[in-house]
Write a protein that holds these residues in place. Structure first.
Motif, PDB file in Angstrom:
ATOM      1  N   PHE A   1      -0.286  -7.606   7.193  1.00 29.13           N
ATOM      2  CA  PHE A   1      -1.625  -7.050   7.277  1.00 29.13           C
ATOM      3  C   PHE A   1      -1.557  -5.536   7.481  1.00 29.13           C
ATOM      4  N   GLN A   2      -0.621  -5.161   8.367  1.00 29.48           N
ATOM      5  CA  GLN A   2      -0.483  -3.757   8.697  1.00 29.48           C
ATOM      6  C   GLN A   2      -0.051  -2.943   7.463  1.00 29.48           C
ATOM      7  N   ALA A   3       0.945  -3.477   6.752  1.00 24.54           N
ATOM      8  CA  ALA A   3       1.431  -2.784   5.560  1.00 24.54           C
ATOM      9  C   ALA A   3       0.321  -2.704   4.530  1.00 24.54           C
ATOM     10  N   GLU A   4      -0.441  -3.787   4.486  1.00 26.73           N
ATOM     11  CA  GLU A   4      -1.563  -3.859   3.549  1.00 26.73           C
ATOM     12  C   GLU A   4      -2.573  -2.757   3.875  1.00 26.73           C
ATOM     13  N   ILE A   5      -2.890  -2.613   5.159  1.00 30.26           N
ATOM     14  CA  ILE A   5      -3.850  -1.601   5.582  1.00 30.26           C
ATOM     15  C   ILE A   5      -3.329  -0.224   5.187  1.00 30.26           C
ATOM     16  N   GLN A   6      -2.039   0.016   5.474  1.00 24.78           N
ATOM     17  CA  GLN A   6      -1.515   1.355   5.247  1.00 24.78           C
ATOM     18  C   GLN A   6      -1.460   1.683   3.764  1.00 24.78           C
TER      19      GLN A   6
ATOM     20  N   TYR B   1       2.166 -19.546   0.250  1.00 29.06           N
ATOM     21  CA  TYR B   1       1.164 -18.886   1.089  1.00 29.06           C
ATOM     22  C   TYR B   1       1.773 -17.650   1.768  1.00 29.06           C
ATOM     23  N   SER B   2       2.958 -17.853   2.367  1.00 33.90           N
ATOM     24  CA  SER B   2       3.585 -16.720   3.068  1.00 33.90           C
ATOM     25  C   SER B   2       3.924 -15.600   2.089  1.00 33.90           C
ATOM     26  N   LEU B   3       4.450 -15.970   0.918  1.00 34.93           N
ATOM     27  CA  LEU B   3       4.811 -14.934  -0.061  1.00 34.93           C
ATOM     28  C   LEU B   3       3.566 -14.202  -0.577  1.00 34.93           C
ATOM     29  N   SER B   4       2.447 -14.911  -0.598  1.00 33.68           N
ATOM     30  CA  SER B   4       1.196 -14.274  -1.047  1.00 33.68           C
ATOM     31  C   SER B   4       0.802 -13.115  -0.142  1.00 33.68           C
TER      32      SER B   4
ATOM     33  N   PRO C   1      -4.046  -7.770  -6.747  1.00 25.81           N
ATOM     34  CA  PRO C   1      -2.771  -8.301  -7.213  1.00 25.81           C
ATOM     35  C   PRO C   1      -2.775  -9.831  -7.292  1.00 25.81           C
ATOM     36  N   LEU C   2      -1.758 -10.327  -7.965  1.00 27.38           N
ATOM     37  CA  LEU C   2      -1.661 -11.764  -8.212  1.00 27.38           C
ATOM     38  C   LEU C   2      -0.864 -12.418  -7.083  1.00 27.38           C
ATOM     39  N   PRO C   3      -1.508 -13.287  -6.302  1.00 28.58           N
ATOM     40  CA  PRO C   3      -0.772 -13.909  -5.191  1.00 28.58           C
ATOM     41  C   PRO C   3       0.304 -14.872  -5.708  1.00 28.58           C
ATOM     42  N   ALA C   4       1.335 -15.074  -4.905  1.00 29.39           N
ATOM     43  CA  ALA C   4       2.396 -16.012  -5.296  1.00 29.39           C
ATOM     44  C   ALA C   4       1.783 -17.392  -5.488  1.00 29.39           C
ATOM     45  N   ALA C   5       2.142 -18.062  -6.560  1.00 29.24           N
ATOM     46  CA  ALA C   5       1.555 -19.377  -6.843  1.00 29.24           C
ATOM     47  C   ALA C   5       2.531 -20.506  -6.546  1.00 29.24           C
ATOM     48  N   PHE C   6       3.792 -20.180  -6.392  1.00 27.89           N
ATOM     49  CA  PHE C   6       4.811 -21.209  -6.199  1.00 27.89           C
ATOM     50  C   PHE C   6       5.686 -20.858  -5.005  1.00 27.89           C
ATOM     51  N   ASN C   7       6.193 -21.894  -4.366  1.00 27.42           N
ATOM     52  CA  ASN C   7       7.138 -21.662  -3.276  1.00 27.42           C
ATOM     53  C   ASN C   7       8.379 -20.987  -3.842  1.00 27.42           C
TER      54      ASN C   7
ATOM     55  N   TYR D   1      -4.790  -8.673  -0.816  1.00 29.27           N
ATOM     56  CA  TYR D   1      -5.981  -7.982  -1.328  1.00 29.27           C
ATOM     57  C   TYR D   1      -5.833  -6.487  -1.070  1.00 29.27           C
ATOM     58  N   MET D   2      -6.109  -5.680  -2.052  1.00 29.47           N
ATOM     59  CA  MET D   2      -6.009  -4.225  -1.889  1.00 29.47           C
ATOM     60  C   MET D   2      -7.319  -3.599  -2.345  1.00 29.47           C
ATOM     61  N   PRO D   3      -8.160  -3.165  -1.406  1.00 29.08           N
ATOM     62  CA  PRO D   3      -9.471  -2.640  -1.811  1.00 29.08           C
ATOM     63  C   PRO D   3      -9.385  -1.414  -2.703  1.00 29.08           C
ATOM     64  N   ASN D   4      -8.321  -0.616  -2.533  1.00 31.25           N
ATOM     65  CA  ASN D   4      -8.219   0.584  -3.390  1.00 31.25           C
ATOM     66  C   ASN D   4      -7.985   0.192  -4.849  1.00 31.25           C
ATOM     67  N   LEU D   5      -7.200  -0.865  -5.039  1.00 31.34           N
ATOM     68  CA  LEU D   5      -6.934  -1.340  -6.394  1.00 31.34           C
ATOM     69  C   LEU D   5      -8.207  -1.944  -6.998  1.00 31.34           C
ATOM     70  N   SER D   6      -8.882  -2.750  -6.203  1.00 30.84           N
ATOM     71  CA  SER D   6     -10.116  -3.379  -6.694  1.00 30.84           C
ATOM     72  C   SER D   6     -11.181  -2.330  -6.990  1.00 30.84           C
ATOM     73  N   ALA D   7     -11.226  -1.280  -6.143  1.00 34.38           N
ATOM     74  CA  ALA D   7     -12.229  -0.229  -6.357  1.00 34.38           C
ATOM     75  C   ALA D   7     -11.935   0.543  -7.647  1.00 34.38           C
ATOM     76  N   SER D   8     -10.643   0.630  -8.021  1.00 36.47           N
ATOM     77  CA  SER D   8     -10.273   1.392  -9.235  1.00 36.47           C
ATOM     78  C   SER D   8     -10.829   0.740 -10.492  1.00 36.47           C
ATOM     79  N   TRP D   9     -11.107  -0.541 -10.385  1.00 37.21           N
ATOM     80  CA  TRP D   9     -11.553  -1.252 -11.576  1.00 37.21           C
ATOM     81  C   TRP D   9     -12.850  -0.672 -12.133  1.00 37.21           C
ATOM     82  N   LEU D  10     -13.692  -0.170 -11.222  1.00 38.25           N
ATOM     83  CA  LEU D  10     -14.956   0.446 -11.665  1.00 38.25           C
ATOM     84  C   LEU D  10     -14.688   1.632 -12.603  1.00 38.25           C
ATOM     85  N   PHE D  11     -13.625   2.378 -12.280  1.00 40.63           N
ATOM     86  CA  PHE D  11     -13.329   3.573 -13.085  1.00 40.63           C
ATOM     87  C   PHE D  11     -12.961   3.164 -14.507  1.00 40.63           C
ATOM     88  N   GLN D  12     -12.228   2.041 -14.620  1.00 44.23           N
ATOM     89  CA  GLN D  12     -11.881   1.602 -15.973  1.00 44.23           C
ATOM     90  C   GLN D  12     -13.140   1.217 -16.737  1.00 44.23           C
TER      91      GLN D  12
END
Ligand code: FAD
Length: 351
Positions: free
Chosen positions: A327-332, A185-188, A133-139, A193-204
Motif C-alpha cells: 500500500f505504501q509503495a503504491e501511495i508513493q 491475490y497477494s501478487l496482485s 494495471p492488470l492484477p495477477a490472475a494466477f497463483n 490501483y494507481m490513480p495517476n495512471l487511471s487519471a492519464s486515460w482522460l488525456f488520451q
C-alpha cells in the motif's frame, strides 16, 4: 512476464488471455523510421503537431510527431508519427499512416525519401485498457513490464515506467517469495490501483479525434497549446514531471486551475470531446490522487517510523507488513514521491 517457481500447470496461452481477447478501450498507432540523411539534426521534438484533425483512410485522426537524433550517426534521425484512436471498424491502417508519414515528412523537413537512407522502419499498435494495471490472475505468475499494464496510456513509455517501478517491484517480489505470498491475490498487491495512471486515460481520450465530432478540428491543438503554455508559466516543478511522464496531484491541479482561468471558453469543448461519463470517472481518480498524496505526505512518515521500531522477528507482522508495504509503495508511486527507503524497511524486517 516473471514466473515465480515455475509449475507446469498453466499454459502460456491461458496466461496471455487474462483480458480474454477484450477490445482495448483506446489504441495508439505509431509509424516511423530511423533514417540517414538529415543535415539539420540537432533538435528533438517530444510531441509536435503540425495540423488539425485530418482524414487518413476512412477515419478522422489527429497526428502527432516525435523526432530526435539517433545515436548511430550525426545524420541519423528517428521520426515517429502517432495518433490515438478509439478502436473500431474503419480505423486507419498502419500502411495508410506510413504513406501519410513519408509525405508529411518530406513536406515539413524538405528532405525527400530519395535523399534518405532508411535504416529501419518502425510501426506499432499500443492497446490501452482503462482498468490497468492488470492484477495477477494466477497463483505464482506475475505480469511484469508492458504485460502488467503500468505504462502511461499517453506516452506508452513502458521502459521508463518499468524502471520507475523496478525498486518497488524487486523488493515486493523478494518479500513475496520469501514469505511465500505467491497466490494471485497477494501478487496482485504488486500491481495495485494507481490513480495517476487511471487519471492519464482522460488525456488520451482528449487527444483522440472523434469521428462525428461537434468540436472544432483545431480543438486538440488548442487544448495542448493552452496546457503547455500554462505549464511553462508554472515553470519546471510543473513542466518537468509531466515531460518525464510522472503525473502528480499538485502540478496537475495547478495546471488545470490555470487553464480554467486563462481559457475558460475551452471547457465546453472538453466536455463535448471526452463526454460526461469519462469526466465523472476521471474526477474520482483525481480525488484519489489527492488522497494518496495526502497519505504519502502525512501518514507515511508516521507509519513507516512505527514499523521501523517493531520487533522484526514477529512472524505475524510479516503479513501486515506485506500489506502495508504494498500500500505504501503504491501511495508513493502514485503521488510521485520516491520510495528509496522501502528497501531499508524491508531489510530490517526480514533479518
Ligand atoms: C516504436 C516504439 C517506441 C518506444 N519508445 C519508448 C520510449 O521512448 N520510452 C519508453 O520508456 N518506452 C518506449 N517504448 C516502449 C518500450 O519499448 C516497452 O515498454 C518495453 O519494451 C516493454 O518491455 P517488456 O519487456 O515489458 O516487453 P517487450 O519488450 O514487449 O518484451 C516481451 C517479449 O516477450 C516475447 N513474447 C511474447 N509472447 C511470447 C510467448 N508466448 N512466448 C515467449 N515469448 C513471448 C516477445 O517476443 C518479446 O520479446 C517504445 C515502443 C515502441 C514500439
Amino acid at each position: 512476464m516473471l514466473t515465480i517457481r515455475q509449475k507446469p500447470t498453466l499454459s502460456v496461452l491461458k496466461f496471455v488471455q487474462i483480458r480474454s481477447g477484450r477490445k482495448p478501450d483506446g489504441v495508439c498507432l505509431v509509424v516511423g523510421s530511423c533514417a540517414r540523411g538529415f543535415k539539420d539534426n540537432s533538435t528533438s521534438d517530444v510531441i509536435y503537431s503540425s495540423s488539425s484533425v485530418k482524414k487518413v483512410g476512412d477515419s478522422e485522426v489527429q497526428l502527432f510527431w516525435e523526432a530526435f537524433p539517433a545515436g548511430s550517426g550525426p545524420l541519423d534521425r528517428t521520426t515517429y508519427m502517432f495518433t490515438y484512436i478509439d478502436p473500431q471498424a474503419g480505423s486507419p491502417k498502419l500502411e495508410e499512416l506510413l504513406e501519410h508519414c513519408t509525405t508529411i515528412l518530406a513536406d515539413s523537413t524538405g528532405v525527400t525519401l530519395d535523399n534518405l537512407e532508411i535504416q529501419r522502419v518502425i510501426y506499432g499498435i499500443f492497446p490501452t485498457y482503462r482498468d490497468s494495471p492488470l492484477p495477477a490472475a494466477f497463483n505464482r505468475i506475475l505480469q511484469f513490464g508492458d504485460a502488467s499494464g503500468i505504462q502511461s496510456p499517453v506516452s506508452f513509455g513502458g521502459f521508463g515506467s518499468l524502471t520507475r517501478h523496478l525498486g518497488r517491484l524487486s523488493t515486493g517480489v523478494y518479500e513475496a517469495v520469501r514469505g511465500d505470498f505467491v497466490d494471485s491475490y497477494s501478487l496482485s498487491l504488486l500491481n495495485p490501483y494507481m490513480p495517476n495512471l487511471s487519471a492519464s486515460w482522460l488525456f488520451q481520450r482528449a487527444m483522440s479525434a472523434k469521428q462525428q465530432s461537434d468540436v472544432s478540428p483545431d480543438f486538440i491543438n488548442e487544448l495542448l497549446y493552452v496546457n503547455f503554455q500554462c505549464m511553462q508559466k508554472l515553470s519546471d516543478p510543473v513542466l518537468r514531471p509531466f515531460l518525464q511522464d510522472v503525473i502528480k496531484f499538485g502540478p496537475l491541479a495547478k495546471t488545470l486551475g490555470l487553464v480554467m482561468l486563462n481559457k475558460p471558453q475551452i471547457i465546453p469543448s472538453i466536455f463535448k470531446q471526452v463526454g460526461i461519463p469519462v469526466l465523472v470517472d476521471w474526477s474520482g481518480h483525481f480525488f484519489m490522487l489527492g488522497y494518496y498524496t495526502l497519505l504519502s505526505t502525512f501518514a507515511d512518515p508516521v507509519i513507516r517510523s512505527s514499523f521501523e521500531k517493531c520487533d522484526s522477528s514477529l512472524v505475524g507482522l510479516v503479513w501486515i507488513f506485506w500489506r502495508f508495504h504494498s500500500f505504501q509503495a503504491e501511495i508513493q508511486n502514485n503521488s510521485g514521491s520516491r520510495n528509496d527507503n522501502c528497501r531499508l524497511v524491508s531489510a530490517t524486517l526480514v533479518k
